[in-house]
Design a protein around this motif. Structure first.
Motif, PDB file in Angstrom:
ATOM      1  N   MET A 123       0.831  -1.211   0.000  1.00  0.00           N
ATOM      2  CA  MET A 123       0.000   0.000   0.000  1.00  0.00           C
ATOM      3  C   MET A 123       0.864   1.258   0.000  1.00  0.00           C
ATOM      4  O   MET A 123       0.431   2.311  -0.445  1.00  0.00           O
ATOM      5  CB  MET A 123      -0.907   0.032   1.246  1.00  0.00           C
ATOM      6  N   SER A 124       2.073   1.132   0.565  1.00  0.00           N
ATOM      7  CA  SER A 124       2.915   2.331   0.676  1.00  0.00           C
ATOM      8  C   SER A 124       3.741   2.545  -0.604  1.00  0.00           C
ATOM      9  O   SER A 124       4.541   3.459  -0.668  1.00  0.00           O
ATOM     10  CB  SER A 124       3.854   2.187   1.877  1.00  0.00           C
ATOM     11  N   LEU A 125       3.556   1.688  -1.615  1.00  0.00           N
ATOM     12  CA  LEU A 125       4.396   1.768  -2.803  1.00  0.00           C
ATOM     13  C   LEU A 125       3.620   2.216  -4.030  1.00  0.00           C
ATOM     14  O   LEU A 125       2.475   1.813  -4.220  1.00  0.00           O
ATOM     15  CB  LEU A 125       5.014   0.396  -3.095  1.00  0.00           C
ATOM     16  N   LYS A 126       4.253   3.039  -4.834  1.00  0.00           N
ATOM     17  CA  LYS A 126       3.648   3.423  -6.123  1.00  0.00           C
ATOM     18  C   LYS A 126       4.799   3.622  -7.098  1.00  0.00           C
ATOM     19  O   LYS A 126       5.543   4.605  -7.016  1.00  0.00           O
ATOM     20  CB  LYS A 126       2.829   4.707  -5.934  1.00  0.00           C
ATOM     21  N   HIS A 127       4.975   2.651  -7.966  1.00  0.00           N
ATOM     22  CA  HIS A 127       6.078   2.715  -8.936  1.00  0.00           C
ATOM     23  C   HIS A 127       5.671   1.932 -10.176  1.00  0.00           C
ATOM     24  O   HIS A 127       5.034   0.880 -10.060  1.00  0.00           O
ATOM     25  CB  HIS A 127       7.357   2.113  -8.305  1.00  0.00           C
ATOM     26  N   PRO A 128       6.039   2.443 -11.365  1.00  0.00           N
ATOM     27  CA  PRO A 128       5.608   1.748 -12.598  1.00  0.00           C
ATOM     28  C   PRO A 128       6.121   0.326 -12.727  1.00  0.00           C
ATOM     29  O   PRO A 128       5.607  -0.443 -13.546  1.00  0.00           O
ATOM     30  CB  PRO A 128       6.177   2.618 -13.724  1.00  0.00           C
ATOM     31  N   ASN A 129       7.124  -0.057 -11.939  1.00  0.00           N
ATOM     32  CA  ASN A 129       7.634  -1.433 -12.037  1.00  0.00           C
ATOM     33  C   ASN A 129       7.343  -2.252 -10.790  1.00  0.00           C
ATOM     34  O   ASN A 129       8.027  -3.242 -10.523  1.00  0.00           O
ATOM     35  CB  ASN A 129       9.142  -1.416 -12.344  1.00  0.00           C
ATOM     36  N   ILE A 130       6.345  -1.819 -10.039  1.00  0.00           N
ATOM     37  CA  ILE A 130       5.935  -2.608  -8.865  1.00  0.00           C
ATOM     38  C   ILE A 130       4.437  -2.868  -8.966  1.00  0.00           C
ATOM     39  O   ILE A 130       3.658  -1.947  -9.226  1.00  0.00           O
ATOM     40  CB  ILE A 130       6.294  -1.873  -7.560  1.00  0.00           C
ATOM     41  N   ASN A 131       4.073  -4.119  -8.808  1.00  0.00           N
ATOM     42  CA  ASN A 131       2.671  -4.524  -8.938  1.00  0.00           C
ATOM     43  C   ASN A 131       1.816  -3.776  -7.897  1.00  0.00           C
ATOM     44  O   ASN A 131       1.986  -3.961  -6.695  1.00  0.00           O
ATOM     45  CB  ASN A 131       2.569  -6.040  -8.725  1.00  0.00           C
ATOM     46  N   LEU A 175      12.612   1.080  -3.977  1.00  0.00           N
ATOM     47  CA  LEU A 175      12.379   0.300  -2.744  1.00  0.00           C
ATOM     48  C   LEU A 175      13.482   0.562  -1.720  1.00  0.00           C
ATOM     49  O   LEU A 175      13.210   0.823  -0.545  1.00  0.00           O
ATOM     50  CB  LEU A 175      12.371  -1.196  -3.061  1.00  0.00           C
ATOM     51  N   HIS A 176      14.722   0.487  -2.175  1.00  0.00           N
ATOM     52  CA  HIS A 176      15.843   0.606  -1.238  1.00  0.00           C
ATOM     53  C   HIS A 176      15.929   2.014  -0.655  1.00  0.00           C
ATOM     54  O   HIS A 176      16.335   2.187   0.491  1.00  0.00           O
ATOM     55  CB  HIS A 176      17.156   0.202  -1.921  1.00  0.00           C
ATOM     56  N   GLU A 177      15.527   3.020  -1.424  1.00  0.00           N
ATOM     57  CA  GLU A 177      15.506   4.380  -0.861  1.00  0.00           C
ATOM     58  C   GLU A 177      14.457   4.483   0.238  1.00  0.00           C
ATOM     59  O   GLU A 177      14.550   5.302   1.138  1.00  0.00           O
ATOM     60  CB  GLU A 177      15.255   5.415  -1.960  1.00  0.00           C
ATOM     61  N   LYS A 178      13.442   3.613   0.164  1.00  0.00           N
ATOM     62  CA  LYS A 178      12.435   3.571   1.237  1.00  0.00           C
ATOM     63  C   LYS A 178      12.826   2.563   2.316  1.00  0.00           C
ATOM     64  O   LYS A 178      12.008   2.208   3.163  1.00  0.00           O
ATOM     65  CB  LYS A 178      11.070   3.163   0.664  1.00  0.00           C
ATOM     66  N   GLN A 179      14.022   2.044   2.221  1.00  0.00           N
ATOM     67  CA  GLN A 179      14.556   1.051   3.177  1.00  0.00           C
ATOM     68  C   GLN A 179      13.743  -0.236   3.184  1.00  0.00           C
ATOM     69  O   GLN A 179      13.588  -0.889   4.210  1.00  0.00           O
ATOM     70  CB  GLN A 179      14.586   1.625   4.624  1.00  0.00           C
ATOM     71  N   ILE A 180      13.200  -0.568   2.024  1.00  0.00           N
ATOM     72  CA  ILE A 180      12.441  -1.832   1.912  1.00  0.00           C
ATOM     73  C   ILE A 180      13.231  -2.779   1.021  1.00  0.00           C
ATOM     74  O   ILE A 180      13.732  -2.369  -0.029  1.00  0.00           O
ATOM     75  CB  ILE A 180      11.047  -1.577   1.300  1.00  0.00           C
ATOM     76  N   SER A 181      13.336  -4.035   1.444  1.00  0.00           N
ATOM     77  CA  SER A 181      13.947  -5.020   0.546  1.00  0.00           C
ATOM     78  C   SER A 181      12.895  -6.064   0.185  1.00  0.00           C
ATOM     79  O   SER A 181      11.995  -6.354   0.980  1.00  0.00           O
ATOM     80  CB  SER A 181      15.165  -5.673   1.197  1.00  0.00           C
ATOM     81  N   HIS A 182      13.013  -6.619  -1.008  1.00  0.00           N
ATOM     82  CA  HIS A 182      12.013  -7.584  -1.468  1.00  0.00           C
ATOM     83  C   HIS A 182      12.330  -8.980  -0.947  1.00  0.00           C
ATOM     84  O   HIS A 182      11.474  -9.698  -0.469  1.00  0.00           O
ATOM     85  CB  HIS A 182      11.968  -7.582  -2.999  1.00  0.00           C
ATOM     86  N   ARG A 183      13.569  -9.396  -1.038  1.00  0.00           N
ATOM     87  CA  ARG A 183      14.110 -10.654  -0.514  1.00  0.00           C
ATOM     88  C   ARG A 183      13.612 -11.922  -1.218  1.00  0.00           C
ATOM     89  O   ARG A 183      13.914 -13.026  -0.763  1.00  0.00           O
ATOM     90  CB  ARG A 183      13.854 -10.787   0.995  1.00  0.00           C
ATOM     91  N   ASP A 184      12.852 -11.812  -2.280  1.00  0.00           N
ATOM     92  CA  ASP A 184      12.433 -13.026  -2.978  1.00  0.00           C
ATOM     93  C   ASP A 184      12.359 -12.774  -4.488  1.00  0.00           C
ATOM     94  O   ASP A 184      11.431 -13.220  -5.154  1.00  0.00           O
ATOM     95  CB  ASP A 184      11.085 -13.504  -2.432  1.00  0.00           C
ATOM     96  N   LEU A 185      13.340 -12.035  -4.996  1.00  0.00           N
ATOM     97  CA  LEU A 185      13.344 -11.761  -6.444  1.00  0.00           C
ATOM     98  C   LEU A 185      13.773 -13.014  -7.185  1.00  0.00           C
ATOM     99  O   LEU A 185      14.824 -13.584  -6.880  1.00  0.00           O
ATOM    100  CB  LEU A 185      14.343 -10.643  -6.759  1.00  0.00           C
ATOM    101  N   LYS A 186      12.967 -13.422  -8.131  1.00  0.00           N
ATOM    102  CA  LYS A 186      13.314 -14.603  -8.932  1.00  0.00           C
ATOM    103  C   LYS A 186      12.518 -14.563 -10.224  1.00  0.00           C
ATOM    104  O   LYS A 186      11.425 -13.986 -10.272  1.00  0.00           O
ATOM    105  CB  LYS A 186      13.037 -15.891  -8.151  1.00  0.00           C
ATOM    106  N   VAL A 187      13.110 -15.146 -11.272  1.00  0.00           N
ATOM    107  CA  VAL A 187      12.420 -15.067 -12.569  1.00  0.00           C
ATOM    108  C   VAL A 187      11.153 -15.902 -12.678  1.00  0.00           C
ATOM    109  O   VAL A 187      10.232 -15.511 -13.376  1.00  0.00           O
ATOM    110  CB  VAL A 187      13.343 -15.380 -13.773  1.00  0.00           C
ATOM    111  N   PRO A 188      11.068 -17.074 -12.050  1.00  0.00           N
ATOM    112  CA  PRO A 188       9.889 -17.879 -12.368  1.00  0.00           C
ATOM    113  C   PRO A 188       8.554 -17.215 -12.026  1.00  0.00           C
ATOM    114  O   PRO A 188       7.627 -17.285 -12.804  1.00  0.00           O
ATOM    115  CB  PRO A 188      10.071 -19.152 -11.545  1.00  0.00           C
TER     116      PRO A 188
END
Ligand SMILES: Nc1ncnc2c1ncn2[C@@H]1O[C@H](COP(=O)(O)OP(=O)(O)OP(=O)(O)O)[C@@H](O)[C@H]1O
Length: 368
Positions: free
Chosen positions: A105-113, A170-183
């Motif tokens: 909810m706190s995110l708004k970016h063209p490359n984030i769902n 994300l990182h500028e907001k101090q948030i990490s995703h921790r599960d980036l993967k292609v599948p």
């Protein structure tokens, strides 16, 4: 329309009947009553159902280990959405899912769902997300063209640029995703070349990600060495942001050469292995069958030794790309490339103007 009558002078009289197709005849993603699948029944969505203001169809868009995703319609805003349904058994699980919701909810970016809404009842939490119709990045890489499970350098660069833009945000907001993967977790907004990518599934994301975490999670073959060590040694921790950069290095390697840098044995299938100790995804790792644990062990060893092989095509022709992959796959998280340094790498900078122009044209303008 149903019931309309067409009367032709001195001729026959036709009555128009609106035919409602049986569900078994429907196959297209955009049709409202597609075939039922057993899983959908189990999940409680077996026909069009109204959830909040949304009509959730039985069209299943995908399933993960913890959620199932259906096509939904928002009649008020005349748009489609993806309804991600998570079954919750305990209150603590609701809390963890709501953590994902709060982050999204706190995110708004063209490359984030983007998340539009949530609905909750005793058994399920439904997340209504921006619909992606292009499938996932893995399928795109393996099916897009005749290059044999990889994509051309220009497309890989454009996708990496978008991934880095999202991570920078994300990182500028101090948030990490921790599960980036292609599948599964990198989706394509719509089909077609030079796709717009969206990072999805923030179930393992973490705020205040500059802090060390002792709760290791993610997919083994995308974990950095410090994550693997923390997985096996509970007293060790790791930090989320360098971990995202490592995963970006793995993804870039896969896009350019069509194989995984560490999970490349013929029968190594640890790609699917998810492990987590701090979320509703808890417990998966512990319940692995033996042969998977064996394959997994090999992958872990390779990651810890940080040995990346560049013996095959196309690396000779791509020295700048290789330097970037190398810098993202540095074992020491302190010296590993950050998102900022990756964006300032020669590989990206050499075509920055074109990348920015394409990004502005195809993505930023579409957001307004
Ligand atoms: N916004 C979306 N639009 C279209 N399809 C989606 C969307 N979000 C998810 N999906 C599909 O649903 C699948 C499962 O979603 P997701 O990965 O979020 O579930 P999960 O159970 O949290 O995953 P995991 O197994 O990684 O823990 C995805 O692989 C994708 O195919």
């Amino acid at each position: 329309m149903d019931g309309d009558i067409i009367q032709l002078p001195n001729s026959l009289r036709f009555t128009c009947l609106h035919l409602w197709k049986e569900s078994a005849e429907k196959l297209s993603i955009f049709e409202a009553t597609p075939p039922l699948q057993p899983l959908q029944k189990a999940w409680g969505i077996n026909a069009n159902v109204k959830i909040g203001k949304y009509i959730v169809t039985s069209q299943c868009l995908g399933t993960g280990s913890f959620a199932t995703v259906h096509l939904a319609l928002d009649p008020e805003r005349h748009r489609q959405a993806a309804c991600k349904t998570i079954r919750t058994k305990k209150n603590s699980e609701i809390g963890l899912v709501m953590k994902e919701v709060r982050i999204l909810m706190s995110l708004k970016h063209p490359n984030i769902n983007e998340i539009y809404d949530t609905e909750e009842n005793k058994r399920f939490i439904h997340l209504f997300l921006q619909l992606c119709t292009g499938g996932d990045l893995f399928t795109y890489i393996t099916h897009a063209n005749g290059l044999g499970s990889r994509i051309c350098e220009a497309e890989a660069k454009y996708i990496t640029y978008q991934l880095l833009q999202a991570l920078k945000y994300l990182h500028e907001k101090q948030i990490s995703h921790r599960d980036l993967k292609v599948p599964e977790n990198i989706l394509l907004y719509c089909p077609g070349p030079y796709p717009r990518i969206l990072i999805a599934d923030f179930g393992l994301a973490r705020p205040n990600s500059y802090q060390e975490t002792f709760n290791v999670c993610g997919t083994v073959s995308y974990l950095p060495p410090e994550g693997i060590l923390a997985l096996d040694n509970k007293h060790l921790g790791y930090i989320g942001m360098p971990s995202d950069c490592w995963s970006t290095g793995v993804i870039l390697y896969i896009m350019l050469c069509g194989s995984h840098p560490f999970d490349n044995e013929p029968h190594a299938s640890s790609n699917w292995v998810t492990c987590a100790r701090d979320s509703h995804k808890q417990g998966t790792f512990a319940s692995l069958p033996d042969h998977h644990s064996q394959a997994d062990l090999k992958v872990k060893e390779k990651i810890i030794h940080g040995h990346v092989e560049y013996y095959r095509d196309p690396w000779i022709a791509l020295p700048d790309a290789r330097r970037l992959v190398d810098s993202l796959l540095i074992c020491d998280p302190q010296t590993r490339a950050t998102v900022h340094s990756a964006l300032a790498s020669t590989w990206i900078l050499s075509e920055l103007e074109d990348l920015e122009a394409l990004y502005r044209l195809r993505i930023s303008s579409a957001q307004v």
